[in-house]
Write an enzyme that holds these catalytic residues in place. Structure first.
Site, mmCIF file in Angstrom:
data_model
loop_
_atom_site.group_PDB
_atom_site.id
_atom_site.type_symbol
_atom_site.label_atom_id
_atom_site.label_comp_id
_atom_site.label_asym_id
_atom_site.label_seq_id
_atom_site.Cartn_x
_atom_site.Cartn_y
_atom_site.Cartn_z
ATOM 1 N N SER A 82 0.634 -1.245 -0.357
ATOM 2 C CA SER A 82 0.231 -0.095 0.064
ATOM 3 C C SER A 82 0.492 1.140 -0.466
ATOM 4 O O SER A 82 1.685 1.781 -1.373
ATOM 5 C CB SER A 82 -0.722 0.328 1.172
ATOM 6 O OG SER A 82 -1.880 1.451 1.491
ATOM 7 N N HIS A 89 -7.631 -5.878 0.459
ATOM 8 C CA HIS A 89 -6.373 -4.799 0.835
ATOM 9 C C HIS A 89 -5.435 -5.589 1.638
ATOM 10 O O HIS A 89 -4.350 -4.462 2.470
ATOM 11 C CB HIS A 89 -6.875 -3.807 1.196
ATOM 12 C CG HIS A 89 -5.778 -2.915 1.045
ATOM 13 N ND1 HIS A 89 -4.605 -2.647 -0.337
ATOM 14 C CD2 HIS A 89 -4.836 -1.761 2.095
ATOM 15 C CE1 HIS A 89 -3.904 -1.379 -0.240
ATOM 16 N NE2 HIS A 89 -3.920 -1.738 0.797
ATOM 17 N N ASP A 107 -9.441 -5.118 -3.581
ATOM 18 C CA ASP A 107 -9.092 -4.650 -2.980
ATOM 19 C C ASP A 107 -10.341 -2.897 -2.712
ATOM 20 O O ASP A 107 -10.322 -2.919 -4.259
ATOM 21 C CB ASP A 107 -7.955 -4.216 -3.811
ATOM 22 C CG ASP A 107 -6.832 -2.972 -2.820
ATOM 23 O OD1 ASP A 107 -7.896 -2.429 -2.421
ATOM 24 O OD2 ASP A 107 -5.912 -3.434 -2.393
#
Lengths: 276, 276
Positions: B146, B254, B222
């Site tokens: 991320s 995610h 995600d």
């Protein structure tokens, strides 16, 4: 039953669910990993009972078991370690009350009304899983860490025929043999020690044993090893001539770094029994 | 440097250490996994940069990377994601301030004095590691999740020759291309967009690329994918003719359940470059 979350994980699904437990008289949350194969029909189930202070979440996020369960086509269930809620008795110490159910049915105030974790793991949760998920109740095995290792061993021996194999990481092995363990057993079960015997893995091993394979790992550098008393369980296993593998792992401590280092071994050990 | 903990893990040691960072002007904590081979001499190093809200701890306990690093004889370092402390500016939102350093050297108040995570990862921490641990500085690779995927890509391309390979899980790929990302870049770097370009992986990929292998995984489910903008990075990779593997993993989200499902692939990918 309510779905709290579902995340894709190693081609399967790691879910978290909440349901009303009749035994505990409160809502209970658990994690369940279902491998991809559960889409085609019932799969074997490995129980993972957690230790003091843990919820359903610790092992689910830290033990690294899903990869090996996915490889073996086995489901994993991660129950909570006690009843929870504002109406449930608690204690300021980490080793009594919420997060510290010890997998017993408490008979003493203030614990008796809710602290029935033996029945929760032996009855409530199996019934819920059988009803809602593609689990094969004839193929179950059980493991656990610390207090959860104690629970895995006492439940496996206390429910003959239920589990095909049992393993444990650093289990509390002889609570009746230490001042610390005696404090917990007396708090939940009262002063009559005859009620304690079925919740002491070394005593049950000596009396009854387990009809299946047994695997126990403990770290040689475990900081709680004097409370765990692996020597009492080793003595009971040897005296009973129980087929078992007991290992002291060099330099490992009590943490999840220890559990994750050997979880592949444990899942493979159970898979051999579950798929036999 | 102070040792906060050391736990045996997959025959190596998972340590946590604290040191004074000159770049950040505060104490910083990081995790370091050293495989058993580090006892015999310097080993390659894989950096893992974490995402928003994370400390050094999340990936260290949830990603499951140590097993594969141990298998490959590679060290892992898990830096924190921002400066910390009562004297360090913060913001009530999760995506600015402490836990949200974005791997930049902030030039704007109130962030400028401490928020120098680029220099921390590029200079302070490498110097500390080289001085104190058996790490081979000529064999380094970098990955992240991320915001940490953003950091891995921008640092790898921004420090040519430093890292042999780069990978990322669900990286923030084009912050200058979304209102959300523009808010963070403006807060830390000001309104002059020329200062943003080296902190946008898609823009740097288009201008400069990376001299080595690139691997990017993103989950097709995600929940933040509109903010991540993998399509911008895919376009830049294709336009530049950058050798790279970009994968959209079916049904993954995610979470760390996604990271742990593919970490084995990523460590093996880096090991191939590190041991070449």
């Amino acid at each position: 039953m309510e779905t709290l979350s579902e995340n894709r994980c190693f081609d399967g699904v790691q879910g978290v669910y909440r349901h009303a437990s009749g035994s505990c008289g409160c809502d209970m949350t658990f994690g369940l990993f279902l491998p991809e194969e559960a889409g085609d029909g019932p799969v074997p189930l490995l129980w993972y009972l957690s230790g003091l202070t843990c919820t359903h979440e610790n092992a689910m996020t830290k033990a690294g078991a899903q990869q090996w369960a996915a490889e073996q086509g086995i489901a994993l269930v991660f129950p909570d370690t006690s009843p929870r809620g504002d109406n449930v008795a608690d204690d300021p110490e980490y080793d009594l009350g919420q997060g510290a159910g010890f997998y017993v049915n408490a008979t003493q105030a203030p614990w008796a009304p809710h602290f029935r974790m033996w029945d929760y793991v032996a009855e409530d949760l199996p019934a819920l899983l059988a009803e809602n998920f593609a689990i094969d109740p004839d193929r179950q095995a059980i493991t656990g860490h610390s207090m959860g290792g104690h629970g895995a061993l006492t439940l496996a021996m206390g429910l003959p025929g239920r589990f095909r194999s049992v393993s444990a990481f650093a289990p509390i092995s002889n609570p009746a043999g230490s001042d610390w363990g005696r404090k917990q057993l007396a708090a939940y079960l009262g002063d009559d020690e005859t009620a304690w015997a079925r919740h002491d893995a070394s005593l049950v091993m000596r009396e009854r044993g387990f009809d299946g394979p047994v695997l126990i790992d403990t770290g040689s550098a475990d900081q709680f090893i004097d409370l765990l008393r692996p020597e009492a369980l080793a003595d009971a296993v040897a005296t009973r001539r129980q087929p078992a593998t007991l290992r002291l792992q060099n330099g490992y401590d009590h943490s999840y770094f220890f559990v994750s280092s050997f979880i592949e071994d444990h899942v493979a050990f159970h898979a051999e029994a579950l798929w036999a």
